[in-house]
Design an enzyme around this catalytic site. Structure first.
Site, PDB file in Angstrom:
ATOM      1  N   ASP A   1       0.995  -1.262  -0.016  1.00 35.12           N
ATOM      2  CA  ASP A   1       0.044  -0.046  -0.085  1.00 35.12           C
ATOM      3  C   ASP A   1       0.875   1.312  -0.136  1.00 35.12           C
ATOM      4  OD1 ASP A   1      -2.171  -1.536   0.206  1.00 35.12           O
ATOM      5  OD2 ASP A   1      -2.087  -1.794   2.296  1.00 35.12           O
TER       6      ASP A   1
ATOM      7  N   HIS B   1      -5.002  -1.717  -5.360  1.00 36.02           N
ATOM      8  CA  HIS B   1      -4.287  -0.690  -6.104  1.00 36.02           C
ATOM      9  C   HIS B   1      -5.316   0.608  -6.291  1.00 36.02           C
ATOM     10  CE1 HIS B   1      -0.770  -3.381  -7.155  1.00 36.02           C
ATOM     11  NE2 HIS B   1      -0.861  -3.490  -5.984  1.00 36.02           N
TER      12      HIS B   1
END
Ligand code: GDP
Ligand code: IMO
Ligand code: MG
Length: 421
Positions: free
Chosen positions: A15, A43
Site C-alpha cells: 500500500d 491498487h
C-alpha cells in the site's frame, strides 16, 4: 532496437502507492504486466472524480493504448477479474483486445478462500491476518503440484476431472460442504472468453520487447511481505521482490532498464507481525486519518508508524532499485516534528542487516533522528524548488540514509500531484 522493461515494486509492507505511479507512467508504455500475487492486492487510482481499485488487472488499463498482461506467477480468481472488467467498462474504458492472460497462470477457486479462512481461524492469537482471498491455499496447490492452470481449460472434460480431484482432496482434509456445480457452470460459461484472452505470455512479452516495445511491470504486495525475504510467517505466499518479476512473467532479465521502489513517507502495515516503528498513540491515529489508511481490499485500518530506514535499506538491497518514489509526503503536512528510525540495536549493538528471527525483530531498540515539520500544505505545489525547506530536508535526509535517489515525490492522490526531480 529492443524495448525496455521498467519495474515498479512495493518496498515496504504494501500500500505504498504503486497503483498511482503505474497509472501515471503507463501512458509511455505499450504493455503493462503483473507478475505475482492475486486479489490480495488493492491498487487505488484516482482520475478526476473517478476512483478505481484494481486487484488483478494492471493499473495501466486506464490508458486505452496499452495491452495488459496477467503473468504466469499470479493466482487468478476468475470472477474477481470479470468484476473488474465490468467496473472499468461501466466507467467508459474499453478493454476489448487489451487483455492477455498467461496460459500457465494458476487458478484460484472459491474453495481456496474457505481454506484460507479455516487456516486463519485455527490459529487463534497467531493469525497472519491474511486478506482471506485464498492466496496461500492457491499457491500451496501450485507448489504441491496439484493445482489447475488456465491452459487446463482447453479441454473441458479433463478440466472437470482435475477440478473434482483437487476439490475432493481438500474436502477430505478440511471437511467442508461445497457448491461445485455453480462454480463449474460459471467457468464453463466463461470458458470461450477466457480462451480468447489466453496467451503464451512469456513468448508474447519477450517478442514484444525484442521488437522494440516497452513494458512496465506493476508489482503487487511488497518486499517485507515476500515469502523468502519478508517478516515470515507474517507474509504473503509469493515473491513480490525483483526475482518474482522474472519467474512470474518469463521475461528475460536483460531487458530491465529501470527499477523503481515505492516507499511511503511513513510506514504502514495491514495484518499481524512485528512493526518496530509502529505508533500506537495519537500521532499514529492522526497519520491514519490524514492518510486515509484503511485497506483497499479489506477496509481494515492500517497500522501506522515512522519511516524505517533499516527495513527500507534491506528492501533496496534485495531489489536493487535505481530510484525511489517517496509517496504521501503531504500526509505529514500538519506534524510539528517527524521521526526517522535510523538504526536497529539488538543487545546494545547496531545491526548491520535486517534480522531473520521475528523474536529478534520484536526486541530491537530503534535509534531515532527527529526533524522539524513544515506545517504547510504541499498539495498544490508543482516543483521541487517550491517545497518548503523542512520538507526538502526530510527528503534529502532519507535519500542520504537510504543511499538511493528519490526521483518522484507524491503530494496527493491525483495524477498531477507528483513532483519529478
Ligand atoms: P498500492 O497498493 O501500493 O497501489 O497502494 P494503495 O492504493 O493500496 O494505497 C495507497 C493510497 O494512497 C491510495 O489511495 C492512493 O490514491 C493514495 N496515494 C498514493 N500516492 C499518494 C500521495 O502522494 N499522496 C496522497 N495523499 N495519497 C496518495
Ligand atoms: P498491495 O499490492 C498490504 C498482507 C496481508 C497479510 C499478509 C498475508 O495492495 O500493496 P495474504 O492474503 O496475501 O495471504 O495475506 O500480507 N498483504 C498486503 N498488505 N498490501 C497488499 O497488497 C497486501 N497483500 C498482502 O494483510 O498481512
Ligand atoms: Mg494496496
Amino acid at each position: 532496437m529492443a524495448g525496455k522493461l521498467s519495474t515498479i515494486l512495493g518496498a515496504q509492507w504494501g500500500d505504498e502507492g504503486k497503483g498511482k505511479l503505474v497509472d501515471i507512467l503507463s501512458e509511455k508504455y505499450d504493455i503493462v504486466a503483473r507478475a505475482t500475487g492475486g486479489a490480495n492486492a488493492g491498487h487505488s487510482v484516482y482520475v478526476g472524480d473517478q476512483k478505481f481499485v484494481f486487484h488483478l488487472l494492471p493499473s495501466g488499463i486506464l490508458h486505452e493504448n496499452t495491452v495488459c498482461v496477467i503473468g504466469n506467477g499470479l493466482v487468478l480468481h476468475i470472477p474477481t477479474m470479470f468484476e473488474e472488467f465490468e467496473d472499468v467498462e461501466a466507467k467508459g474504458i474499453s478493454i476489448k483486445n487489451r487483455i492477455k492472460i498467461s496460459d500457465r497462470v494458476a487458478l484460484l477457486f472459491e474453495y481456496h478462500k474457505i481454506i484460507d479462512g479455516a487456516q486463519e481461524d485455527s490459529k487463534g492469537g497467531k493469525k497472519v491476518g491474511t486478506t482471506r482471498r485464498g492466496i496461500g491455499p492457491a499457491y500451496s496447490d501450485k507448489i504441491n503440484r496439484r493445482g489447475l492452470r488456465l491452459c487446463d481449460l482447453k479441454n473441458w472434460e479433463t478440466f472437470v476431472e482435475k477440478y473434482n480431484a483437487n476439490l475432493a482432496w481438500h474436502q477430505k482434509v478440511y471437511g467442508f460442504e461445497y457448491d461445485s456445480v455453480s462454480e463449474l457452470k460459471y467457468l464453463q460459461e466463461k470458458r470461450e472468453e477466457l480462451l480468447g484472452m489466453m496467451t503464451d505470455a512469456a513468448f508474447y512479452l519477450n517478442s514484444a520487447l525484442e521488437s522494440g516495445k516497452n513494458v512496465l511491470l506493476e508489482g503487487a504486495n511488497a518486499a517485507l511481505l515476500d515469502i523468502d525475504h519478508g517478516t515470515y510467517p507474517y507474509v504473503t505466499s509469493s515473491s513480490p521482490t525483483i526475482g518474482g518479476v522474472f519467474t512470474g512473467t518469463g521475461m528475460n532479465p536483460k531487458y530491465l532498464a529501470e527499477n523503481i521502489g515505492i516507499v511511503k513517507a511513513y510506514m504502514t502495515r495491514v495484518g499481524s507481525g512485528p512493526f518496530p516503528t509502529e505508533l500506537l498513540d495519537s500521532t499514529g491515529e492522526q497519520i491514519r486519518t490524514a492518510g486515509n489508511e484503511f485497506g483497499s481490499t479489506t477496509g481494515r485500518p492500517r497500522r501506522c508508524g515512522w519511516f524505517d530506514v533499516p527495513l527500507t535499506k534491506y528492501s533496496i538491497m534485495i531489489n536493487g532499485f535505481n530510484s525511489l518514489n517517496l509517496t504521501k509526503l503531504d500526509i505529514l503536512d500538519e506534524l510539528d516534528e517527524i521521526k526517522i528510525a535510523v538504526n536497529y540495536k539488538l543487545d546494545g549493538k547496531v545491526l548491520a542487516s535486517f534480522p531473520a528471527l521475528l523474536e529478534d525483530l520484536e526486541k530491537v531498540e530503534v535509534e531515532w533522528e527527529t526533524l522539524p515539520g513544515w506545517k504547510s500544505s504541499l498539495k498544490d505545489l508543482n516543483t521541487w524548488d517550491q517545497l518548503p525547506e523542512n520538507a526538502k530536508k526530510y527528503v534529502l535526509r532519507l535519500e542520504e540514509l537510504l543511499g538511493c535517489p528519490i526521483k518522484y515525490i507524491g503530494i496527493g492522490q491525483r495524477r498531477d500531484q507528483l513532483i519529478v526531480r
